[in-house]
Scaffold this motif. Sequence first.
Motif, mmCIF file in Angstrom:
data_model
loop_
_atom_site.group_PDB
_atom_site.id
_atom_site.type_symbol
_atom_site.label_atom_id
_atom_site.label_comp_id
_atom_site.label_asym_id
_atom_site.label_seq_id
_atom_site.Cartn_x
_atom_site.Cartn_y
_atom_site.Cartn_z
ATOM 1 N N ALA A 124 0.867 -1.183 0.000
ATOM 2 C CA ALA A 124 0.000 0.000 0.000
ATOM 3 C C ALA A 124 0.895 1.221 0.000
ATOM 4 O O ALA A 124 2.036 1.175 0.446
ATOM 5 C CB ALA A 124 -0.927 0.007 1.215
ATOM 6 N N GLY A 125 0.389 2.319 -0.520
ATOM 7 C CA GLY A 125 1.199 3.522 -0.573
ATOM 8 C C GLY A 125 2.187 3.478 -1.728
ATOM 9 O O GLY A 125 1.932 2.865 -2.759
ATOM 10 N N ASP A 126 3.335 4.117 -1.547
ATOM 11 C CA ASP A 126 4.324 4.229 -2.617
ATOM 12 C C ASP A 126 5.578 3.393 -2.380
ATOM 13 O O ASP A 126 6.385 3.246 -3.288
ATOM 14 C CB ASP A 126 4.744 5.696 -2.799
ATOM 15 C CG ASP A 126 3.583 6.569 -3.244
ATOM 16 O OD1 ASP A 126 2.707 6.054 -3.968
ATOM 17 O OD2 ASP A 126 3.549 7.752 -2.852
ATOM 18 N N LYS A 127 5.773 2.872 -1.185
ATOM 19 C CA LYS A 127 7.000 2.149 -0.877
ATOM 20 C C LYS A 127 6.946 0.745 -1.464
ATOM 21 O O LYS A 127 5.981 0.013 -1.261
ATOM 22 C CB LYS A 127 7.217 2.071 0.633
ATOM 23 C CG LYS A 127 8.591 1.539 1.010
ATOM 24 C CD LYS A 127 8.831 1.627 2.511
ATOM 25 C CE LYS A 127 10.234 1.145 2.869
ATOM 26 N NZ LYS A 127 10.495 1.244 4.325
ATOM 27 N N SER A 128 7.979 0.356 -2.194
ATOM 28 C CA SER A 128 8.023 -0.950 -2.850
ATOM 29 C C SER A 128 9.115 -1.821 -2.229
ATOM 30 O O SER A 128 10.056 -1.321 -1.595
ATOM 31 C CB SER A 128 8.266 -0.796 -4.348
ATOM 32 O OG SER A 128 9.471 -0.092 -4.597
ATOM 33 N N TYR A 129 8.983 -3.124 -2.457
ATOM 34 C CA TYR A 129 9.915 -4.105 -1.918
ATOM 35 C C TYR A 129 10.249 -5.133 -2.996
ATOM 36 O O TYR A 129 9.518 -5.308 -3.971
ATOM 37 C CB TYR A 129 9.309 -4.831 -0.714
ATOM 38 C CG TYR A 129 8.851 -3.937 0.402
ATOM 39 C CD1 TYR A 129 9.692 -3.627 1.463
ATOM 40 C CD2 TYR A 129 7.571 -3.395 0.393
ATOM 41 C CE1 TYR A 129 9.267 -2.793 2.496
ATOM 42 C CE2 TYR A 129 7.140 -2.562 1.422
ATOM 43 C CZ TYR A 129 7.986 -2.270 2.470
ATOM 44 O OH TYR A 129 7.565 -1.452 3.483
ATOM 45 N N LEU A 130 11.363 -5.837 -2.778
ATOM 46 C CA LEU A 130 11.732 -6.980 -3.603
ATOM 47 C C LEU A 130 11.691 -8.219 -2.726
ATOM 48 O O LEU A 130 12.030 -8.170 -1.542
ATOM 49 C CB LEU A 130 13.131 -6.796 -4.197
ATOM 50 C CG LEU A 130 13.302 -5.603 -5.142
ATOM 51 C CD1 LEU A 130 14.774 -5.391 -5.465
ATOM 52 C CD2 LEU A 130 12.515 -5.818 -6.423
#
Length: 373
Positions: A124-130
């Motif tokens: 959710a939001g703008d923060k991304s993960y790998l």
Amino acid sequence: MSDIPPKRVPIPELPDEICFEIFKRCDAKTILKVKATSHYWKNTLNSYEFVYEVSEAWKSKGCSIVAHYGFTNKRNSSKDWVMSIDAVFGEPYKRTVPMVVADDGWYRLLGVENGILCFRYCSAGDKSYLLAWNSADKSTKLIPDPPGHYCNKCSFLYTFGYFPGSVHYGIVHLFKRKPRQKFWQVTMYSSAERDWVLTLTCPEYVQNLDPNYVSVDGVIYWIRWRDEKNPGTPLYIVSFLMVTYTFGQIFLPDEAKANYHCLLTHAGKLCVGATDYDHETYTSTIWKISILEEKPTWTKLFTTSGYGHPYLPALFIDDDLIQVMERYFELEDAPHMKYSIFHMTRFNAPEKTKYHLTWTEYDNFDSFYEAFR
């Protein structure tokens, strides 16, 4: 024949070499069960020697095709699913992804190699993960995504591949810091270092790369898009060596040039599909690059033709060519009515036989999504 039954030999009395050969022929679940029996077998079957040899042996076996599909309605919202397809019978089933994604979240499958699936996602939001996920033992590895490296309005690419002769993988990230920046930059996450390594500026020829890529023995390959503004620009493939952190070019010969191109791998070699299209039918010739040097050798494997779109995502399973196609339709007068046709074909080049593995049609958005829940 003797009627005396053979003497039973307890497993602990077998040499490790014999046990290795037995376990290399087992499936992943059997190996996981054996690892749970004792610390000795856990350490032995986790050794670099065994993991590397069993991964190489599994590459030659029939396997499933993993594909990522979905409808995107908004910029940061989509209904996506990862689907596995049996390469022999074509039976599809939905995979459950290992992360939780909200309604306004999203995820992308970056690549699959050695049974490891690599995702990029946003809950959710703008923060991304790998995320690297071993679907056999359900283990996951969360990796920091470097969003600060690039501008969200700029082009960027991710790839996933293994280092040659190793159980460690790398995630290669190409990006631009500013929209008007001329040259791309590259950085790479290494599972051995557990961090993102040195960031470098790419050579000038690393431009207009197709986001689809292949990974072969620690080398990532992209094909350069055709430059419509400069039709005389030579076609070439861009390579990136993960070990030496260097780029290279492979130019396409005149006989391999066509309207459309795609990259494949076969028996550990890089292949190129060259396709011509006449608005109804396509003809594709598959070329294998045998020697990756300054002047590599190009060998024509076979030619296949059919009806449909000129660019069909394709891959090799054993010696057969698998072509996967999804056609998505939306009616202009009724935007809520959507349907898709999912089609997969298997082509055997030596026997020149082609047969359909599956043909599934979904008449609207909801049924298409619900069918794989």
